[in-house]
Each structure stands twice: as C-alpha cells, then as structure tokens.
Enzyme design. Sequence first.
Site, PDB file in Angstrom:
ATOM      1  N   ASP A   1       0.859  -1.173   0.000  1.00  0.00           N
ATOM      2  CA  ASP A   1       0.000   0.000   0.000  1.00  0.00           C
ATOM      3  C   ASP A   1       0.907   1.238   0.000  1.00  0.00           C
ATOM      4  OD1 ASP A   1      -2.384   1.480   0.184  1.00  0.00           O
ATOM      5  OD2 ASP A   1      -2.211   1.585   2.361  1.00  0.00           O
TER       6      ASP A   1
ATOM      7  N   ASP B   1      -0.382   5.088   1.006  1.00  0.00           N
ATOM      8  CA  ASP B   1      -0.727   6.012   2.095  1.00  0.00           C
ATOM      9  C   ASP B   1      -0.556   5.320   3.439  1.00  0.00           C
ATOM     10  OD1 ASP B   1      -1.420   8.101   0.395  1.00  0.00           O
ATOM     11  OD2 ASP B   1      -3.480   7.415   0.204  1.00  0.00           O
TER      12      ASP B   1
END
Length: 260
Positions: A13, A15
């Site tokens: 991922d 963020d």
Amino acid sequence: MQELRNKKGFICDMDGVIYRGNRLLPGVKEFVDWLYRENKQFLFLTNASERSPRELQQKLRRMGLEVGEEHFYTSALATAAFLKSQAPGCSAYVLGGPGLVNALYEAGITMNDVDPDYVIVGEPAHYNFAMIQKAMELVLNGARLIATNTDLTGPTENGLVPACRALTAPIELATGKQAYFVGKPNPLMMRTGLTLLGVHSSEAAMVGDRMDTDIVAGTESGLATVLVLSGCTAREDIAQYAYRPRYILDGVGDIVPKDE
C-alpha cells in the site's frame, strides 16, 4: 522474519506505508533500495484513485525516491478495467479526481450526467450536496453505483480525512442501493496485482497499514501479511478483528536486515 525476506514479490500500500501526505516515512528509501538490490518483484497497489501512476511516480520523485512507473497500480485503473470488461463503451457520471477520469477515458468509457450506465465514486477534490443529489437522482433512475474502494478514512500529515467509503455512504443511504467496491480487499485487484508481479500468492507478501483492506485482502488471497503501524492502525486496534497479520512492524524499514 527471514521467511518474509525470502519472498519473491511484495505488494505494498502507499498512504500510511510509503508516505503520509507529502512526507516520506522513515525507512522507506532503505526498503526500496533493498527491493531493487535483492531483485524483488514489487508493486505499489493503492486504493487512492485521484492520481495516475505517473503522478504517483513524480510525487515520490519529489520526495527523493526514484521508482519506475510500472511499479504502480491504482483502484482507478482497476475500476476502469472492471467496467471495460463488464460493459465496453459504457458511460458514467463520475465523482472523482483526474486519475479516475483519465483511467476511464483510456478504457473507452465516456462521461454522461444525463442518463449514464454507472455512477462512479472516487475521491474528488471537492464534494458537496449538489453532487450527492445528482448521483442520487441518477441511481434512482437506473444507473448502477460503483465505488473505487472501501477506505473510510485516509492518513495525511495533519491526521485522518474522509475517504471513498465515507463519500459513497450518503448516496447508498439516500437510494437504498449498495455500491460495488472495486479496490482492496476485492480479489479482482489482488489477482491483478499478482499477475503484474508474475509471482504465485505463496511467494508474495502484502504490506499495508489497514486491517480492513490490506490485511484482509492479503489473508484471503493467500499472501503473507505485514501490518505496519505507520498509518491508520494502532497495535491495540488489531484485537478488534477476527484475523491477524503474520507480521506486525513499526514501518517497512524493519523488513530490511539490520546489517544492510
């Protein structure tokens, strides 16, 4: 930990894992250097839909990190691919940023605010009552409701902000229709990620900061799961879930052997 380091592929991922807002998180540069040095296959698989892979590449470059554009895949691209396979040449009313709109255009999907086949919700820069009202009207008139991801919130340098799931909820409540969410933890996006990596799920790890998207997606897809505490999830939050990550780390830098 050595078992994790021996994995051939890493899906990460962004963020809360690679950056928060416009700040690169500690240990990220060392982690990416290690991925390249060890010839690992890696992909930044993000539920954020407002930016294109090139914009994400340039964002990391501004932070001092060089990563090839081929290492990025977004929920906007996944949504466009899904609609292209489901209804080629369809039209949509879109509440989202340029990354989502451009991905849809490139997939042959046209914009339509009169009688669209779909209403698509991403993360627009501006969100207001008129947009909710318009989306509600179109869904009640027969448009199908699609959303790019299930994230309720997203991390920034100044704390959490509402994300796609929170923006979709008023439309669902007002129409009585449930949205179909394309991004993580939808297996569609995870399978695409593994295909792009060219590795089997047993040879890959999912690295994320969210239990309800990243970790459940990795668990259900057969990947080793790594929860980093640099984003949305605190250690005490983990007990709320029926599943657990295989590894819990402060950040991605902990994956890199200390002698490197």
